[in-house]
Design a protein around this motif. Sequence first.
Motif, PDB file in Angstrom:
ATOM      1  N   ARG A   4       1.437   6.177   5.081  1.00 26.15           N
ATOM      2  CA  ARG A   4       0.031   5.887   5.359  1.00 26.15           C
ATOM      3  C   ARG A   4      -0.708   5.522   4.066  1.00 26.15           C
ATOM      4  N   LYS A   5      -0.420   6.265   2.986  1.00 30.65           N
ATOM      5  CA  LYS A   5      -1.034   5.972   1.685  1.00 30.65           C
ATOM      6  C   LYS A   5      -0.584   4.594   1.191  1.00 30.65           C
ATOM      7  N   ARG A   6       0.693   4.308   1.407  1.00 30.23           N
ATOM      8  CA  ARG A   6       1.224   3.017   0.979  1.00 30.23           C
ATOM      9  C   ARG A   6       0.572   1.878   1.755  1.00 30.23           C
ATOM     10  N   LYS A   7       0.401   2.078   3.048  1.00 27.09           N
ATOM     11  CA  LYS A   7      -0.250   1.062   3.870  1.00 27.09           C
ATOM     12  C   LYS A   7      -1.689   0.843   3.426  1.00 27.09           C
ATOM     13  N   THR A   8      -2.394   1.923   3.159  1.00 24.93           N
ATOM     14  CA  THR A   8      -3.780   1.829   2.704  1.00 24.93           C
ATOM     15  C   THR A   8      -3.854   1.096   1.380  1.00 24.93           C
ATOM     16  N   ARG A   9      -2.950   1.417   0.479  1.00 27.07           N
ATOM     17  CA  ARG A   9      -2.913   0.745  -0.819  1.00 27.07           C
ATOM     18  C   ARG A   9      -2.621  -0.743  -0.654  1.00 27.07           C
ATOM     19  N   ILE A  11      -3.275  -2.604   1.978  1.00 24.92           N
ATOM     20  CA  ILE A  11      -4.462  -3.222   2.574  1.00 24.92           C
ATOM     21  C   ILE A  11      -5.522  -3.474   1.512  1.00 24.92           C
ATOM     22  N   LYS A  12      -5.728  -2.506   0.620  1.00 22.23           N
ATOM     23  CA  LYS A  12      -6.710  -2.668  -0.460  1.00 22.23           C
ATOM     24  C   LYS A  12      -6.310  -3.795  -1.403  1.00 22.23           C
TER      25      LYS A  12
END
Length: 78
Positions: A4-9, A11-12
């Motif tokens: 989830r953190k990787r996906k958020t990163r 996306i950013k």
Amino acid sequence: MASRKRKTREIKMLALREQHLKRVYKKSLLFNEPEMDAINNFCRRYKIANKSKFFRETIITTILKKIEKDHPTLFDGF
């Protein structure tokens, strides 16, 4: 949780990249009638629907070719 953190990163990072590539500078060109006829004929013949993209790509390609041709060399002048 790590994915989830990787996906958020990701996306950013994608958002930052898109913001960096956003076109914000405007230039205008004027053509005379024969020039415009030539452009319209070319676009019709080669099925170019997006003239803005065509002009942008043509201009940038010409610039990059000129820069590549004129780059300094170690033995310039020989």
